[in-house]
Design an enzyme around this catalytic site. Structure first.
Site, PDB file in Angstrom:
ATOM      1  N   SER A  55       6.137  -3.517  -0.957  1.00 14.55           N
ATOM      2  CA  SER A  55       5.960  -3.187  -2.412  1.00 14.55           C
ATOM      3  C   SER A  55       4.790  -1.744  -2.365  1.00 14.55           C
ATOM      4  O   SER A  55       4.643  -1.344  -3.517  1.00 14.55           O
ATOM      5  CB  SER A  55       5.749  -4.263  -3.242  1.00 14.55           C
ATOM      6  OG  SER A  55       4.215  -4.648  -2.874  1.00 14.55           O
ATOM      7  N   LYS A 115      -1.895  -4.763  -5.441  1.00 15.66           N
ATOM      8  CA  LYS A 115      -1.274  -3.651  -6.152  1.00 15.66           C
ATOM      9  C   LYS A 115      -2.358  -2.613  -6.564  1.00 15.66           C
ATOM     10  O   LYS A 115      -3.410  -2.856  -6.157  1.00 15.66           O
ATOM     11  CB  LYS A 115      -0.549  -4.018  -7.656  1.00 15.66           C
ATOM     12  CG  LYS A 115       0.593  -5.244  -7.284  1.00 15.66           C
ATOM     13  CD  LYS A 115       1.771  -4.785  -6.826  1.00 15.66           C
ATOM     14  CE  LYS A 115       2.669  -6.150  -6.671  1.00 15.66           C
ATOM     15  NZ  LYS A 115       3.936  -5.567  -6.031  1.00 15.66           N
TER      16      LYS A 115
END
Length: 299
Positions: A55, A115
């Site tokens: 990701s 993230k």
């Protein structure tokens, strides 16, 4: 008649026995100090983490082992090994900067996630055709060539966004450079228009509305939202292969808006990286599997 006093005490230990006791005591004290030092280091300075997904491509890769600084955002129970409930909230709390790569706990499962922070409390976020709109202004997004990612046991090639090249050893994605108002920039991967996706219900099924119709979310387009106080809007750099704040927080799904109390640290540097081909019983594969060019990479 002279009385003699009998000494019934235990005979004094010989020199060798005393030295053994002192050596054992010194060793145990050394081990205790070492454990305390490690606990302090991992709780308040740096701690290791692993990257288990794609990701954050192209900047972090599946199989990266990174170190995260624990002090930039303050300390909470999540900073301590075992996460003991010693106090509430955060001590010396501060907000991340936009663009920081943060480690945090998933709101539902408590698993470690990584993230990039895009929106801070009070910011208005929206997405239009894959472009981030921050406080009413689109973030500059410039083509930056191709991201060539070496394929391996822990890195596949997404057929909906990547092209296999170099005889099947490399996956090539479209790469862009996104720039924040502060001037900080970073590379992202964008597959293009992917369309709405079915929304997970957190139980390996599909979420439905009150009529039983499947719910879908378009990750490239989202209406404006205002980030509430004490929360963050985070995204993966691999924009079309990341379950992040664009998706509601569910088990094995998105993370929603992330509470600042769930922050663990700021990703700092890659310490080790492996392509997943190493086998524990074959020590030489520990070295052949290493991605030597990634070791020491800044984040």
């Amino acid at each position: 008649m002279t009385q003699q006093t009998l000494d019934t005490a235990t005979p004094a230990a010989g020199p060798g026995e005393t030295e053994k006791k002192e050596s054992l005591g010194s060793f145990l004290w050394f081990v205790t100090k070492l454990v305390i030092a490690v606990l302090i280091f991992r709780s308040f300075i740096f701690s290791p983490f692993t990257i288990p997904s794609e990701s954050m491509l192209p900047n972090l890769r599946n199989g990266d082992y990174l170190v995260a600084a624990k002090w930039p955002y303050g300390f909470s129970n999540l900073s301590l090994p075992g996460e003991p409930a010693l106090f509430d909230g955060r001590i010396f709390a501060s907000l991340p900067d936009r663009g920081d790569v943060v480690i945090f706990k998933h709101p539902v499962t408590g698993a470690d996630y990584v993230k990039r922070v895009i929106g801070l409390p009070g910011d208005t976020l929206a997405l239009e055709n894959g472009r981030v709109i921050l406080n009413g202004a689109p973030l500059p997004k410039q083509p930056a060539g191709a991201a060539d990612i070496a394929m391996g046991p822990n890195t596949a090639c997404r057929s909906d966004g990547g092209v296999v090249v170099d005889g099947g050893t490399t996956c090539r994605y479209r790469q862009f450079r996104e720039t924040l108002p502060s001037g900080k920039s970073y590379l992202t991967i964008d597959f293009g228009t992917v369309g709405p996706r079915f929304l997970s219900d957190g139980a390996r099924g599909v979420a439905t509305d009150e009529r039983g119709n499947p719910l879908r979310i378009d990750p490239d387009n989202a209406a404006p939202i205002v980030v509430p106080a004490g929360q963050l809007f985070v995204m993966g750099d691999n924009r079309d292969n990341s379950l992040d704040s664009r998706f509601p927080a569910v088990r094995d799904g998105g993370v929603g808006l992330v509470d600042t109390d769930l922050l663990v640290g700021r990703a700092s540097r890659v310490l080790w990286s492996t392509d997943g081909s190493a086998e524990w019983l074959l020590p030489w594969t520990w070295f052949t599997a290493a991605r030597w060019d990634r070791i020491g990479a800044d984040i």
